[in-house]
Design a protein around this motif. Structure first.
Motif, PDB file in Angstrom:
ATOM      1  N   LYS A 121       2.316  30.536  68.635  1.00 56.83           N
ATOM      2  CA  LYS A 121       2.078  29.582  68.226  1.00 56.83           C
ATOM      3  C   LYS A 121       0.122  28.797  68.847  1.00 56.83           C
ATOM      4  O   LYS A 121      -0.488  28.346  68.166  1.00 56.83           O
ATOM      5  N   ALA A 122       0.271  29.202  69.682  1.00 52.26           N
ATOM      6  CA  ALA A 122      -0.941  28.597  70.381  1.00 52.26           C
ATOM      7  C   ALA A 122      -2.484  29.360  69.863  1.00 52.26           C
ATOM      8  O   ALA A 122      -3.243  28.683  69.514  1.00 52.26           O
ATOM      9  N   ARG A 123      -1.979  30.703  69.357  1.00 53.83           N
ATOM     10  CA  ARG A 123      -3.422  31.419  68.999  1.00 53.83           C
ATOM     11  C   ARG A 123      -3.017  30.850  66.889  1.00 53.83           C
ATOM     12  O   ARG A 123      -4.822  30.831  66.435  1.00 53.83           O
ATOM     13  N   LYS A 124      -2.040  29.933  66.988  1.00 55.39           N
ATOM     14  CA  LYS A 124      -2.388  29.539  65.177  1.00 55.39           C
ATOM     15  C   LYS A 124      -3.070  28.568  65.304  1.00 55.39           C
ATOM     16  O   LYS A 124      -4.150  27.886  64.587  1.00 55.39           O
ATOM     17  N   VAL A 125      -2.691  27.032  66.632  1.00 50.38           N
ATOM     18  CA  VAL A 125      -3.492  26.647  66.414  1.00 50.38           C
ATOM     19  C   VAL A 125      -4.864  26.430  67.088  1.00 50.38           C
ATOM     20  O   VAL A 125      -5.694  25.842  65.869  1.00 50.38           O
ATOM     21  N   GLN A 126      -5.420  27.722  67.829  1.00 56.31           N
ATOM     22  CA  GLN A 126      -6.689  27.966  67.826  1.00 56.31           C
ATOM     23  C   GLN A 126      -7.319  27.928  66.379  1.00 56.31           C
ATOM     24  O   GLN A 126      -8.907  27.783  66.313  1.00 56.31           O
ATOM     25  N   GLN A 127      -6.731  29.297  65.389  1.00 54.32           N
ATOM     26  CA  GLN A 127      -7.495  29.908  64.363  1.00 54.32           C
ATOM     27  C   GLN A 127      -7.605  28.411  63.532  1.00 54.32           C
ATOM     28  O   GLN A 127      -8.818  27.916  62.552  1.00 54.32           O
ATOM     29  N   ASP A 129     -14.014  39.433  63.067  1.00 54.65           N
ATOM     30  CA  ASP A 129     -12.939  39.380  64.066  1.00 54.65           C
ATOM     31  C   ASP A 129     -11.641  38.419  63.250  1.00 54.65           C
ATOM     32  O   ASP A 129     -10.864  38.831  63.440  1.00 54.65           O
ATOM     33  N   SER A 130     -12.087  37.694  62.097  1.00 52.90           N
ATOM     34  CA  SER A 130     -10.673  36.846  61.925  1.00 52.90           C
ATOM     35  C   SER A 130      -9.843  37.671  60.664  1.00 52.90           C
ATOM     36  O   SER A 130     -11.060  38.364  60.038  1.00 52.90           O
ATOM     37  N   ALA A 131      -8.769  37.593  60.822  1.00 51.39           N
ATOM     38  CA  ALA A 131      -8.256  38.134  59.648  1.00 51.39           C
ATOM     39  C   ALA A 131      -8.710  37.366  58.091  1.00 51.39           C
ATOM     40  O   ALA A 131      -8.787  36.509  57.970  1.00 51.39           O
ATOM     41  N   GLN A 132      -8.088  39.006  57.075  1.00 47.14           N
ATOM     42  CA  GLN A 132      -8.462  38.515  56.382  1.00 47.14           C
ATOM     43  C   GLN A 132      -7.523  37.624  55.330  1.00 47.14           C
ATOM     44  O   GLN A 132      -6.385  38.833  55.531  1.00 47.14           O
ATOM     45  N   PRO A 133      -7.804  36.618  54.200  1.00 46.26           N
ATOM     46  CA  PRO A 133      -6.557  35.858  53.907  1.00 46.26           C
ATOM     47  C   PRO A 133      -6.233  37.408  52.547  1.00 46.26           C
ATOM     48  O   PRO A 133      -6.936  37.813  51.941  1.00 46.26           O
ATOM     49  N   ALA A 134      -4.698  37.049  51.937  1.00 52.12           N
ATOM     50  CA  ALA A 134      -3.879  37.882  51.230  1.00 52.12           C
ATOM     51  C   ALA A 134      -3.969  37.528  50.145  1.00 52.12           C
ATOM     52  O   ALA A 134      -4.759  36.303  49.927  1.00 52.12           O
ATOM     53  N   SER A 135      -5.034  38.540  49.288  1.00 52.06           N
ATOM     54  CA  SER A 135      -5.293  37.881  47.598  1.00 52.06           C
ATOM     55  C   SER A 135      -4.015  37.858  46.359  1.00 52.06           C
ATOM     56  O   SER A 135      -4.123  38.089  45.210  1.00 52.06           O
ATOM     57  N   SER A 136      -2.848  37.497  47.403  1.00 52.71           N
ATOM     58  CA  SER A 136      -2.058  37.001  46.040  1.00 52.71           C
ATOM     59  C   SER A 136      -2.252  35.453  45.692  1.00 52.71           C
ATOM     60  O   SER A 136      -1.457  35.175  44.943  1.00 52.71           O
ATOM     61  N   GLY A 137      -2.752  35.113  46.114  1.00 50.52           N
ATOM     62  CA  GLY A 137      -3.116  33.266  45.599  1.00 50.52           C
ATOM     63  C   GLY A 137      -1.416  32.792  45.609  1.00 50.52           C
ATOM     64  O   GLY A 137      -1.964  31.739  45.750  1.00 50.52           O
ATOM     65  N   ALA A 138      -1.581  32.834  47.289  1.00 48.82           N
ATOM     66  CA  ALA A 138      -0.752  31.657  47.606  1.00 48.82           C
ATOM     67  C   ALA A 138      -0.942  30.442  48.293  1.00 48.82           C
ATOM     68  O   ALA A 138      -0.169  29.972  47.876  1.00 48.82           O
TER      69      ALA A 138
END
Length: 107
Positions: free
Chosen positions: A22-28, A96-105
């Motif tokens: 949760k802390a990581r999500k808030v930071q991101q 370092d950042s995660a790339q979003p999935a190309s699912s179009g969600a």
């Protein structure tokens, strides 16, 4: 005979992991707000805009937003890679950042 499981310790460990996630999500999310320039908005403006986005059910708008967001991240990755190429003497490094999935969600 098997050693009994310490459910309390396992639960405590899982709670710690959940807290860290949760802390990581808030930071991101904070980093995302800053990197898009949305930190120039007031908290009320940003909250209002996010509420409108969350309430929007129009699939066409959401798809357009997802494409624009993907382009934003791809552009950032390219800029990071070019800067890393210069710094690392031509060796490409992963951002370092995660790339979003190309699912179009569009989450």
């Amino acid at each position: 005979m098997r050693k009994p499981r310490d459910f309390d310790a396992e639960l405590k460990s899982l709670e710690g992991k959940a807290r860290d996630l949760k802390a990581r999500k808030v930071q991101q999310l904070g980093e995302l707000v800053i990197s898009t320039g949305a930190d120039a908005l007031t908290a009320d403006e940003l909250a209002g805009a996010l509420i409108v986005l969350a309430e929007t059910k129009d699939a066409g708008k959401r798809e357009a937003w997802a494409k624009r967001g993907a382009a934003f991240f791809q552009g950032r990755a390219r800029r990071s890679a070019s800067a890393s190429d210069r710094d690392a003497g031509g060796v490409t490094t992963q951002p370092d950042s995660a790339q979003p999935a190309s699912s179009g969600a569009g989450t």
